[in-house]
Design a protein around this motif. Structure first.
Motif: not given
Ligand code: SAM
Ligand code: F3S
Length: 455
Positions: A401-404, A411-417
């Motif tokens: 996952m990516l973080s920003g 902080v938000v973590n999310f899957a990156s297409p």
């Protein structure tokens, strides 16, 4: 000893110290080719950048030096240095308590560390320099290294506010700003190397008065507007600000500069006018309320965080209740809170401290519970919204996952297409879940861009 190859830096304290440590590492990489080591055992040069804002932070330094002394017994060529506010305050006295120390430098002389290290390596004996030269520091440091899409930019040093409890004006000296163009050049250089978000740093960053050739000094508001015009810069933050210097121009910037993040750390310290007076903290609570109202009018939804001190000498139950009431009224976002720590040499150190330690701890726990409550409510209210996120790195917990961070610094973590390709870009992320210390979400396809998302 052979030429040193590796450097280890331990940093205590504020973001200014983090920044100073990074710049010292840059300087030593430049001057001596030193590479950063992960652990002190691997390093030839050991530096500790210290903080003396509270007693606990100060004591940690000497325990660290005790451990490093043991390393030096095994490898006598190791060089040990102490920088930052404890160094500034204690000067030579550091070596009296910890003779293993080879060099001591203050927050304003860290650019001299390469020269001091040379002297030590040439056997010229220990070096101590905790003076307060004004201009020199930034002129002498190499361009800052870039590590990812965010960067700190120190714009001013020191503090002239003299809050009665605080040691900083004595350890870091009075306020001194860098030149306006010099700071902008640094921002341009960082942007050219891929930085997309800058955080302007200073103990009192809104006191910034950057000299401009042939014209009046530039305010922080003007610096923000100019930085927003630098190609590549998409978001600007600044910290820490003093509530007495939230000028009209700076408040208006929240209306006029979309790149300015929707988050402001504006320490109030206490909700009681009586305590603020003892703390030598103008403005009083009403003026603080007025500033927050104006900020919210210019930028609806802006998140406000603060520092708080509990157990200040003479703080009554009613004073403390006023702090809790202000927390509810303002709805502060994630904030810092501390038990008052007596700092010898400050005016508050002369006040009789009559509050029992158990009472101070109980007040801190009550305040922290209240603050946590507000922070989690704010996070929960973000679920379902779309936030503009600067993608910083692969997520620490799950590298798939990516973080920003969002504009309000969560902080938000999310899957990156698109895998790592998104790092360094602003993307819109729909928030799906609020966890205790972070958010989870999913990238929103571009046709939905723009919903809710702000700086
Ligand atoms: N410039 C900032 C401002 O406008 O208040 C504060 C910088 S100070 C280094 C960071 C925080 O440490 C302060 O806001 C205060 O809450 C806390 N602090 C400073 N001195 C302290 C003391 N003697 N005891 C406890 N906390 C302290
Ligand atoms: Fe300290 Fe007050 Fe300055 S907290 S850093 S003296 S604004």
């Amino acid at each position: 000893m052979n030429s040193p190859r590796k450097l280890f830096i331990r940093t205590y304290g504020c973001q200014m110290n983090e920044y100073d440590s990074a710049r010292t590492a840059d300087a030593l990489a430049h001057s001596h080719g030193l590479e950063l080591a992960e652990r002190p055992e691997e390093a030839d040069v050991l530096l500790v950048n210290t903080c003396s804002v509270r007693e606990k932070a100060q004591e940690k330094v000497f325990s660290e030096l005790g451990r490093w002394r043991a390393l030096k017994r095994l490898r006598p060529g190791v060089v040990i240095g102490v920088g930052g506010c404890v160094a500034s305050q204690e000067g030579d006295a550091i070596r009296a308590r910890a003779p293993c120390v080879d060099l001591v430098c203050g927050p304003r002389t860290l650019h001299r560390v390469p020269g001091m290290l040379d002297d030590v390596l040439r056997g010229r004996g220990p070096r101590v320099d905790v003076s307060f030269p004004e201009v020199e520091k930034f002129d002498c440091l190499p361009a800052p290294g870039v590590h990812g899409p965010t960067a700190f930019v120190s714009v001013m040093e020191g503090c002239s506010k003299y809050c009665s409890f605080c040691i900083v004006p004595y350890t870091r000296g009075e306020e001194f700003s860098r030149g306006f163009e010099e700071v902008l050049d640094e921002v341009r250089g960082l942007a050219a190397k891929g930085v997309r978000e800058v955080t302007f740093l200073g103990q009192n960053v809104n006191a910034f008065r950057g000299a401009v050739e042939g014209a009046r000094p530039a305010s922080l508001a003007r610096l923000i507007a100019a930085a927003a015009g630098v190609r590549g810069i998409g978001r600007i933050r600044y910290t820490t600000s003093h509530p007495s210097q939230m000028s009209r121009g700076l408040v208006d910037a929240y209306r006029d500069v979309p790149e300015l993040a929707s988050h402001l750390h504006l320490p109030v310290q206490s909700g009681s006018d009586r305590v603020l007076k003892l703390m030598n903290r103008p403005p009083r609570v009403d003026r603080y309320r007025g500033t927050v109202a104006r900020l919210r009018e210019r930028r609806p939804g802006i998140s406000i965080s603060s520092d708080f001190i509990v157990g200040f000498p003479g703080e009554t139950d009613a004073d403390f209740q006023a702090t809790l009431d202000l927390v509810d009224e303002i709805g502060f976002d994630t904030s810092f809170s501390f038990i008052y720590s007596r700092r010898p040499g400050t005016p508050a150190a002369e006040l009789a401290d009559t509050i029992p330690p158990a009472e101070k701890k109980a007040r801190l726990a009550a305040l922290q519970a209240r603050l946590a409550d507000h922070a989690s409510r704010i996070a929960a209210a973000m679920v379902g919204t779309v936030q503009r996120v600067l993608v910083e790195r692969p997520s620490k917990k799950d590298p798939a996952m990516l973080s920003g961070r969002t504009g309000n610094n969560r902080v938000v973590n999310f899957a990156s297409p698109a895998g790592d390709l998104l790092i360094g870009r602003f993307v819109n992320v729909r928030i799906d879940e609020a966890l205790p210390n972070s958010l989870r979400g999913a990238v929103v396809p571009s046709r939905l861009r723009g919903m809710d998302a702000g700086a």
